[in-house]
Design a protein around this motif. Structure first.
Motif, PDB file in Angstrom:
ATOM      1  N   ASN A   1       6.873   5.104  10.402  1.00 35.99           N
ATOM      2  CA  ASN A   1       7.411   4.427   9.217  1.00 35.99           C
ATOM      3  C   ASN A   1       7.881   2.998   9.486  1.00 35.99           C
ATOM      4  O   ASN A   1       8.106   2.234   8.554  1.00 35.99           O
ATOM      5  CB  ASN A   1       8.563   5.239   8.618  1.00 35.99           C
ATOM      6  CG  ASN A   1       8.071   6.482   7.936  1.00 35.99           C
ATOM      7  OD1 ASN A   1       6.949   6.518   7.427  1.00 35.99           O
ATOM      8  ND2 ASN A   1       8.893   7.516   7.926  1.00 35.99           N
ATOM      9  N   GLU A   2       8.057   2.653  10.737  1.00 37.09           N
ATOM     10  CA  GLU A   2       8.609   1.345  11.099  1.00 37.09           C
ATOM     11  C   GLU A   2       7.622   0.407  11.773  1.00 37.09           C
ATOM     12  O   GLU A   2       7.885  -0.783  11.878  1.00 37.09           O
ATOM     13  CB  GLU A   2       9.814   1.534  12.028  1.00 37.09           C
ATOM     14  CG  GLU A   2      10.937   2.352  11.425  1.00 37.09           C
ATOM     15  CD  GLU A   2      11.628   1.628  10.284  1.00 37.09           C
ATOM     16  OE1 GLU A   2      11.856   0.414  10.398  1.00 37.09           O
ATOM     17  OE2 GLU A   2      11.939   2.295   9.275  1.00 37.09           O
ATOM     18  N   HIS A   3       6.497   0.934  12.272  1.00 37.64           N
ATOM     19  CA  HIS A   3       5.598   0.135  13.103  1.00 37.64           C
ATOM     20  C   HIS A   3       4.133   0.281  12.700  1.00 37.64           C
ATOM     21  O   HIS A   3       3.710   1.337  12.240  1.00 37.64           O
ATOM     22  CB  HIS A   3       5.747   0.524  14.576  1.00 37.64           C
ATOM     23  CG  HIS A   3       7.119   0.307  15.084  1.00 37.64           C
ATOM     24  ND1 HIS A   3       8.088   1.278  15.047  1.00 37.64           N
ATOM     25  CD2 HIS A   3       7.707  -0.786  15.624  1.00 37.64           C
ATOM     26  CE1 HIS A   3       9.211   0.800  15.549  1.00 37.64           C
ATOM     27  NE2 HIS A   3       9.005  -0.456  15.900  1.00 37.64           N
ATOM     28  N   LEU A   4       3.402  -0.810  12.944  1.00 39.95           N
ATOM     29  CA  LEU A   4       1.968  -0.848  12.681  1.00 39.95           C
ATOM     30  C   LEU A   4       1.248  -1.273  13.952  1.00 39.95           C
ATOM     31  O   LEU A   4       1.834  -1.905  14.833  1.00 39.95           O
ATOM     32  CB  LEU A   4       1.657  -1.855  11.573  1.00 39.95           C
ATOM     33  CG  LEU A   4       2.251  -1.533  10.209  1.00 39.95           C
ATOM     34  CD1 LEU A   4       2.229  -2.771   9.319  1.00 39.95           C
ATOM     35  CD2 LEU A   4       1.486  -0.397   9.565  1.00 39.95           C
ATOM     36  N   LEU A   5      -0.020  -0.939  14.024  1.00 39.86           N
ATOM     37  CA  LEU A   5      -0.876  -1.313  15.134  1.00 39.86           C
ATOM     38  C   LEU A   5      -1.993  -2.185  14.591  1.00 39.86           C
ATOM     39  O   LEU A   5      -2.670  -1.802  13.630  1.00 39.86           O
ATOM     40  CB  LEU A   5      -1.465  -0.057  15.785  1.00 39.86           C
ATOM     41  CG  LEU A   5      -2.559  -0.242  16.822  1.00 39.86           C
ATOM     42  CD1 LEU A   5      -2.023  -0.974  18.049  1.00 39.86           C
ATOM     43  CD2 LEU A   5      -3.140   1.107  17.215  1.00 39.86           C
TER      44      LEU A   5
ATOM     45  N   GLU B   1      -1.723   8.294   1.089  1.00 44.69           N
ATOM     46  CA  GLU B   1      -1.215   7.504   2.220  1.00 44.69           C
ATOM     47  C   GLU B   1      -2.329   6.658   2.822  1.00 44.69           C
ATOM     48  O   GLU B   1      -3.456   7.126   2.972  1.00 44.69           O
ATOM     49  CB  GLU B   1      -0.652   8.426   3.305  1.00 44.69           C
ATOM     50  CG  GLU B   1       0.637   9.103   2.932  1.00 44.69           C
ATOM     51  CD  GLU B   1       1.807   8.137   2.831  1.00 44.69           C
ATOM     52  OE1 GLU B   1       1.889   7.186   3.632  1.00 44.69           O
ATOM     53  OE2 GLU B   1       2.645   8.345   1.933  1.00 44.69           O
ATOM     54  N   GLY B   2      -1.989   5.435   3.191  1.00 40.94           N
ATOM     55  CA  GLY B   2      -2.953   4.566   3.862  1.00 40.94           C
ATOM     56  C   GLY B   2      -3.235   5.069   5.261  1.00 40.94           C
ATOM     57  O   GLY B   2      -2.303   5.387   6.011  1.00 40.94           O
ATOM     58  N   LEU B   3      -4.502   5.155   5.609  1.00 40.63           N
ATOM     59  CA  LEU B   3      -4.896   5.596   6.942  1.00 40.63           C
ATOM     60  C   LEU B   3      -5.156   4.413   7.858  1.00 40.63           C
ATOM     61  O   LEU B   3      -4.786   4.424   9.027  1.00 40.63           O
ATOM     62  CB  LEU B   3      -6.139   6.478   6.861  1.00 40.63           C
ATOM     63  CG  LEU B   3      -6.015   7.706   5.953  1.00 40.63           C
ATOM     64  CD1 LEU B   3      -7.333   8.457   5.892  1.00 40.63           C
ATOM     65  CD2 LEU B   3      -4.887   8.604   6.433  1.00 40.63           C
ATOM     66  N   TYR B   4      -5.818   3.398   7.322  1.00 44.10           N
ATOM     67  CA  TYR B   4      -6.076   2.164   8.053  1.00 44.10           C
ATOM     68  C   TYR B   4      -6.610   1.134   7.074  1.00 44.10           C
ATOM     69  O   TYR B   4      -7.027   1.458   5.966  1.00 44.10           O
ATOM     70  CB  TYR B   4      -7.073   2.369   9.211  1.00 44.10           C
ATOM     71  CG  TYR B   4      -8.469   2.736   8.766  1.00 44.10           C
ATOM     72  CD1 TYR B   4      -9.428   1.750   8.550  1.00 44.10           C
ATOM     73  CD2 TYR B   4      -8.834   4.057   8.562  1.00 44.10           C
ATOM     74  CE1 TYR B   4     -10.713   2.090   8.142  1.00 44.10           C
ATOM     75  CE2 TYR B   4     -10.101   4.402   8.165  1.00 44.10           C
ATOM     76  CZ  TYR B   4     -11.046   3.418   7.958  1.00 44.10           C
ATOM     77  OH  TYR B   4     -12.313   3.750   7.551  1.00 44.10           O
TER      78      TYR B   4
ATOM     79  N   ARG C   1       0.836  -1.212   0.000  1.00 39.48           N
ATOM     80  CA  ARG C   1       0.000   0.000   0.000  1.00 39.48           C
ATOM     81  C   ARG C   1       0.866   1.255   0.000  1.00 39.48           C
ATOM     82  O   ARG C   1       0.542   2.245  -0.637  1.00 39.48           O
ATOM     83  CB  ARG C   1      -0.915   0.012   1.221  1.00 39.48           C
ATOM     84  CG  ARG C   1      -2.044  -0.947   1.161  1.00 39.48           C
ATOM     85  CD  ARG C   1      -2.946  -0.797   2.386  1.00 39.48           C
ATOM     86  NE  ARG C   1      -3.845  -1.914   2.467  1.00 39.48           N
ATOM     87  CZ  ARG C   1      -3.693  -2.942   3.286  1.00 39.48           C
ATOM     88  NH1 ARG C   1      -2.682  -2.972   4.132  1.00 39.48           N
ATOM     89  NH2 ARG C   1      -4.552  -3.923   3.287  1.00 39.48           N
ATOM     90  N   LYS C   2       1.964   1.188   0.741  1.00 33.25           N
ATOM     91  CA  LYS C   2       2.882   2.335   0.800  1.00 33.25           C
ATOM     92  C   LYS C   2       3.481   2.627  -0.574  1.00 33.25           C
ATOM     93  O   LYS C   2       3.667   3.784  -0.947  1.00 33.25           O
ATOM     94  CB  LYS C   2       3.973   2.054   1.825  1.00 33.25           C
ATOM     95  CG  LYS C   2       4.490   3.270   2.512  1.00 33.25           C
ATOM     96  CD  LYS C   2       5.198   2.864   3.793  1.00 33.25           C
ATOM     97  CE  LYS C   2       5.889   3.986   4.458  1.00 33.25           C
ATOM     98  NZ  LYS C   2       5.124   5.165   4.682  1.00 33.25           N
ATOM     99  N   GLU C   3       3.782   1.569  -1.329  1.00 31.73           N
ATOM    100  CA  GLU C   3       4.314   1.746  -2.685  1.00 31.73           C
ATOM    101  C   GLU C   3       3.309   2.451  -3.596  1.00 31.73           C
ATOM    102  O   GLU C   3       3.695   3.160  -4.515  1.00 31.73           O
ATOM    103  CB  GLU C   3       4.685   0.390  -3.291  1.00 31.73           C
ATOM    104  CG  GLU C   3       5.930  -0.217  -2.699  1.00 31.73           C
ATOM    105  CD  GLU C   3       6.284  -1.558  -3.326  1.00 31.73           C
ATOM    106  OE1 GLU C   3       5.616  -1.980  -4.292  1.00 31.73           O
ATOM    107  OE2 GLU C   3       7.236  -2.183  -2.849  1.00 31.73           O
ATOM    108  N   LEU C   4       2.031   2.246  -3.342  1.00 36.19           N
ATOM    109  CA  LEU C   4       0.983   2.859  -4.165  1.00 36.19           C
ATOM    110  C   LEU C   4       0.570   4.248  -3.685  1.00 36.19           C
ATOM    111  O   LEU C   4      -0.224   4.914  -4.337  1.00 36.19           O
ATOM    112  CB  LEU C   4      -0.263   1.956  -4.183  1.00 36.19           C
ATOM    113  CG  LEU C   4      -0.086   0.570  -4.779  1.00 36.19           C
ATOM    114  CD1 LEU C   4      -1.366  -0.234  -4.614  1.00 36.19           C
ATOM    115  CD2 LEU C   4       0.318   0.649  -6.237  1.00 36.19           C
ATOM    116  N   SER C   5       1.109   4.685  -2.563  1.00 34.95           N
ATOM    117  CA  SER C   5       0.643   5.925  -1.941  1.00 34.95           C
ATOM    118  C   SER C   5       0.817   7.150  -2.821  1.00 34.95           C
ATOM    119  O   SER C   5       0.033   8.093  -2.727  1.00 34.95           O
ATOM    120  CB  SER C   5       1.321   6.139  -0.587  1.00 34.95           C
ATOM    121  OG  SER C   5       2.701   6.364  -0.747  1.00 34.95           O
TER     122      SER C   5
END
Length: 120
Positions: A90-94, A70-73, A61-65
């Motif tokens: 940039n390094e972590h997801l929840l 930008e992806g929100l969720y 998704r980040k590559e397509l931003s």
């Protein structure tokens, strides 16, 4: 950020939230918390696999931003739970899992109703 304190705050913020996990872009768990009465549906192996898949999907998704923003969720709803993934940095997801409630977005409800009518 104190990850455990943050996750505890999330768990307490809504009674439907079952668990919350912070993981890195490789799918490795940095911290996790869960509601004390929540039955977890996935074992450690399945959870690790899920987190790696989520990290990979978020990377794509980040590559397509640059094209779509930008992806929100990301939200996935299953028969037993909802799964919500959000970027922290940039390094972590929840990853949050929540009980199913009758609060589907209107567009999803409408489309599901249309599909149900088409299939009957």
């Amino acid at each position: 950020m104190d990850y455990l304190q943050f996750l505890n705050k999330i768990i307490k913020s809504d009674e439907t939230i079952r668990s919350a996990i912070i993981f890195n872009k490789f799918g490795q768990i940095k911290e996790r918390d869960q509601r004390s009465d929540a039955e977890l549906y996935l074992n450690e192996y399945d959870t690790d696999k899920l987190l790696k898949e989520s990290a990979s999907s978020w990377h794509y998704r980040k590559e397509l931003s640059s094209k779509i923003g930008e992806g929100l969720y990301a939200l996935a709803e299953y028969g037993n739970i909802k799964r919500i993934t959000l970027p922290i940095d940039n390094e972590h997801l929840l990853l949050i899992t929540a009980d199913i409630q009758d609060d589907q977005p209107t567009i999803v409800k409408n489309i599901r109703n249309m599909l149900e009518q088409e299939n009957n």
